[in-house]
Write a protein that holds these residues in place. Structure first.
Motif, PDB file in Angstrom:
ATOM      1  N   ILE A 129      29.773  27.273  18.533  1.00 40.98           N
ATOM      2  CA  ILE A 129      30.189  26.069  17.802  1.00 40.98           C
ATOM      3  C   ILE A 129      31.014  26.478  16.592  1.00 40.98           C
ATOM      4  N   VAL A 130      30.515  27.468  15.870  1.00 43.58           N
ATOM      5  CA  VAL A 130      31.225  28.022  14.712  1.00 43.58           C
ATOM      6  C   VAL A 130      31.397  29.525  14.951  1.00 43.58           C
ATOM      7  N   PRO A 131      32.582  29.962  15.380  1.00 40.58           N
ATOM      8  CA  PRO A 131      32.800  31.388  15.636  1.00 40.58           C
ATOM      9  C   PRO A 131      32.733  32.189  14.335  1.00 40.58           C
ATOM     10  N   THR A 132      32.235  33.418  14.459  1.00 40.78           N
ATOM     11  CA  THR A 132      32.207  34.329  13.317  1.00 40.78           C
ATOM     12  C   THR A 132      33.079  35.552  13.585  1.00 40.78           C
ATOM     13  N   GLN A 133      32.739  36.307  14.631  1.00 41.00           N
ATOM     14  CA  GLN A 133      33.556  37.484  14.951  1.00 41.00           C
ATOM     15  C   GLN A 133      33.378  37.877  16.414  1.00 41.00           C
ATOM     16  N   ASN A 134      34.453  38.360  17.003  1.00 40.59           N
ATOM     17  CA  ASN A 134      34.418  38.982  18.340  1.00 40.59           C
ATOM     18  C   ASN A 134      33.661  38.156  19.378  1.00 40.59           C
ATOM     19  N   GLY A 135      33.927  36.846  19.390  1.00 42.53           N
ATOM     20  CA  GLY A 135      33.284  35.995  20.373  1.00 42.53           C
ATOM     21  C   GLY A 135      31.876  35.586  20.032  1.00 42.53           C
ATOM     22  N   LEU A 136      31.355  36.032  18.879  1.00 45.55           N
ATOM     23  CA  LEU A 136      30.021  35.665  18.443  1.00 45.55           C
ATOM     24  C   LEU A 136      30.115  34.485  17.478  1.00 45.55           C
ATOM     25  N   GLY A 137      28.949  33.933  17.117  1.00 48.99           N
ATOM     26  CA  GLY A 137      28.965  32.836  16.163  1.00 48.99           C
ATOM     27  C   GLY A 137      27.722  31.984  16.267  1.00 48.99           C
ATOM     28  N   TYR A 138      27.684  30.926  15.462  1.00 48.69           N
ATOM     29  CA  TYR A 138      26.519  30.048  15.389  1.00 48.69           C
ATOM     30  C   TYR A 138      26.611  28.938  16.424  1.00 48.69           C
ATOM     31  N   GLY A 139      25.485  28.711  17.118  1.00 49.56           N
ATOM     32  CA  GLY A 139      25.427  27.664  18.116  1.00 49.56           C
ATOM     33  C   GLY A 139      26.225  28.012  19.361  1.00 49.56           C
ATOM     34  N   ARG A 140      26.047  27.190  20.385  1.00 46.85           N
ATOM     35  CA  ARG A 140      26.827  27.314  21.603  1.00 46.85           C
ATOM     36  C   ARG A 140      27.145  25.903  22.111  1.00 46.85           C
ATOM     37  N   VAL A 141      28.288  25.762  22.740  1.00 45.05           N
ATOM     38  CA  VAL A 141      28.661  24.503  23.378  1.00 45.05           C
ATOM     39  C   VAL A 141      29.236  24.835  24.740  1.00 45.05           C
ATOM     40  N   GLY A 142      28.843  24.047  25.742  1.00 48.42           N
ATOM     41  CA  GLY A 142      29.319  24.319  27.090  1.00 48.42           C
ATOM     42  C   GLY A 142      29.186  23.099  27.972  1.00 48.42           C
ATOM     43  N   ASN A 143      29.542  23.278  29.232  1.00 45.31           N
ATOM     44  CA  ASN A 143      29.589  22.161  30.167  1.00 45.31           C
ATOM     45  C   ASN A 143      28.418  22.203  31.143  1.00 45.31           C
ATOM     46  N   LEU A 144      27.993  21.024  31.548  1.00 45.18           N
ATOM     47  CA  LEU A 144      26.966  20.889  32.573  1.00 45.18           C
ATOM     48  C   LEU A 144      27.637  20.660  33.915  1.00 45.18           C
ATOM     49  N   GLN A 145      27.299  21.485  34.877  1.00 44.62           N
ATOM     50  CA  GLN A 145      27.839  21.333  36.224  1.00 44.62           C
ATOM     51  C   GLN A 145      26.691  21.463  37.223  1.00 44.62           C
ATOM     52  N   PRO A 146      26.332  20.364  37.910  1.00 44.03           N
ATOM     53  CA  PRO A 146      26.977  19.057  37.884  1.00 44.03           C
ATOM     54  C   PRO A 146      26.586  18.249  36.645  1.00 44.03           C
ATOM     55  N   VAL A 147      27.324  17.176  36.420  1.00 41.27           N
ATOM     56  CA  VAL A 147      27.011  16.243  35.345  1.00 41.27           C
ATOM     57  C   VAL A 147      25.653  15.597  35.632  1.00 41.27           C
ATOM     58  N   ILE A 148      24.847  15.399  34.574  1.00 41.12           N
ATOM     59  CA  ILE A 148      23.543  14.759  34.740  1.00 41.12           C
ATOM     60  C   ILE A 148      23.396  13.629  33.733  1.00 41.12           C
ATOM     61  N   THR A 149      22.434  12.764  33.946  1.00 42.66           N
ATOM     62  CA  THR A 149      22.178  11.688  33.001  1.00 42.66           C
ATOM     63  C   THR A 149      21.464  12.221  31.768  1.00 42.66           C
ATOM     64  N   LEU A 150      21.530  11.444  30.694  1.00 41.39           N
ATOM     65  CA  LEU A 150      20.807  11.834  29.477  1.00 41.39           C
ATOM     66  C   LEU A 150      19.315  11.933  29.765  1.00 41.39           C
ATOM     67  N   GLU A 151      18.784  11.034  30.563  1.00 41.14           N
ATOM     68  CA  GLU A 151      17.363  11.076  30.906  1.00 41.14           C
ATOM     69  C   GLU A 151      17.011  12.391  31.589  1.00 41.14           C
ATOM     70  N   LYS A 152      17.856  12.833  32.514  1.00 40.18           N
ATOM     71  CA  LYS A 152      17.614  14.099  33.197  1.00 40.18           C
ATOM     72  C   LYS A 152      17.713  15.266  32.214  1.00 40.18           C
ATOM     73  N   LEU A 153      18.688  15.226  31.308  1.00 36.44           N
ATOM     74  CA  LEU A 153      18.833  16.286  30.306  1.00 36.44           C
ATOM     75  C   LEU A 153      17.582  16.385  29.439  1.00 36.44           C
ATOM     76  N   LEU A 154      17.066  15.241  29.005  1.00 37.09           N
ATOM     77  CA  LEU A 154      15.862  15.248  28.177  1.00 37.09           C
ATOM     78  C   LEU A 154      14.666  15.777  28.956  1.00 37.09           C
ATOM     79  N   THR A 155      14.607  15.459  30.241  1.00 36.58           N
ATOM     80  CA  THR A 155      13.524  15.966  31.084  1.00 36.58           C
ATOM     81  C   THR A 155      13.599  17.479  31.207  1.00 36.58           C
ATOM     82  N   VAL A 156      14.810  18.014  31.381  1.00 34.72           N
ATOM     83  CA  VAL A 156      15.001  19.458  31.475  1.00 34.72           C
ATOM     84  C   VAL A 156      14.580  20.129  30.168  1.00 34.72           C
ATOM     85  N   ILE A 157      15.016  19.569  29.033  1.00 35.70           N
ATOM     86  CA  ILE A 157      14.665  20.132  27.730  1.00 35.70           C
ATOM     87  C   ILE A 157      13.144  20.136  27.548  1.00 35.70           C
TER      88      ILE A 157
END
Length: 263
Positions: free
Chosen positions: A126-154
């Protein structure tokens, strides 16, 4: 492997020089154990309960994510937690080492493990620091799921005591892009919005931060500090086991420090 060699190995992966200025990474207590074969108890937070577990297990190193000491103490007195931890560390020759914001940034660190648990694809900081590292991560869900399913997974994967979600969140909304940051990540909301994530998993969020996220179209998911960072401690334990140390275990006496009534 000697403790000195273990620390060298670790610091090549997560350099304590990368920690924030307010942080305190590295040795908290080193009672002269560097040349000893490493017997390691990994924990999220170094507490007296963890120390007693280390003593009972004949460990000589508590490897913690959270620092024992954040700012210089003005005194040490019997009955105070930090003073008692330091006293017991020297009495039983148990070192205490912390990897905090340096560990947050690296591959297989706190955020990266969350991204792997949710199977985020093409994740980047989310916030890069150096050499591909950094704080947080953001990425894609494949396949797309509903919010309800995401909360169930979490809920299934992290086993939090409670999940707090943004108001008016539509459980049937399809989620394709998710941001994650273990521990206290509410201050990164503005940075998350720039990544076009639809949902953000973190912890320690305040009332008005949920309001801000709702108003800015971001679904905020608070799973608690312990639940979002404990998995990285488990991963660290696995990596240490691959080094064939004399002994390494994940603490069974780590504490969440929060109880919900009624459950």
């Amino acid at each position: 492997m000697r403790i000195a060699d273990l620390i060298t190995w670790f610091e090549e992966w997560a350099n304590p020089a990368w920690c924030e200025s307010w942080d305190n990474c590295g040795w908290q207590v080193e009672p002269g154990i560097l040349q000893e074969p490493a017997r390691v108890l990994v924990c999220l937070t170094p507490t007296l309960a963890v120390m007693q577990e280390a003593i009972a297990s004949n460990a000589n190193l508590i490897f913690a994510h959270h620092p024992l000491i954040f700012s210089p103490p003005k005194s040490f007195r019997i009955g105070e937690a930090i003073a008692d931890m330091v006293r017991l560390a020297f009495l039983h020759n148990i070192g205490i080492y912390s990897a905090h914001t340096n560990f947050d940034q690296v591959q297989d660190g706190t955020a990266d493990v969350l991204a792997q648990i949710l199977e985020l694809q093409d994740s980047t900081p989310i916030v890069p620091t150096q050499n591909g590292l950094g704080y947080g991560r953001v990425g894609n869900l494949q396949p797309v799921i509903t919010l309800e399913k995401l909360l169930t997974v979490i809920h299934h994967q992290l086993a939090p005591k409670s999940l707090i979600v943004s108001p008016t969140a539509d459980l049937h909304q399809e989620i394709s892009r998710v941001a994650v940051l273990g521990g206290s990540g509410a201050s990164y909301i503005s940075a998350v919005l720039k990544t076009h994530a639809q949902a953000y998993l973190t912890s320690d969020c305040k009332f008005h931060q949920f309001q801000e996220s709702r108003d800015r179209g971001l679904i905020l998911i608070d799973a608690g500090h312990y639940a979002t960072e404990r998995p990285a401690c488990d991963r660290l334990t696995q990596k240490l086991r691959s080094l064939n140390l004399d002994w390494v275990e994940l603490s069974q006496h780590d504490e969440d420090f929060r109880e919900f009534f009624p459950e």
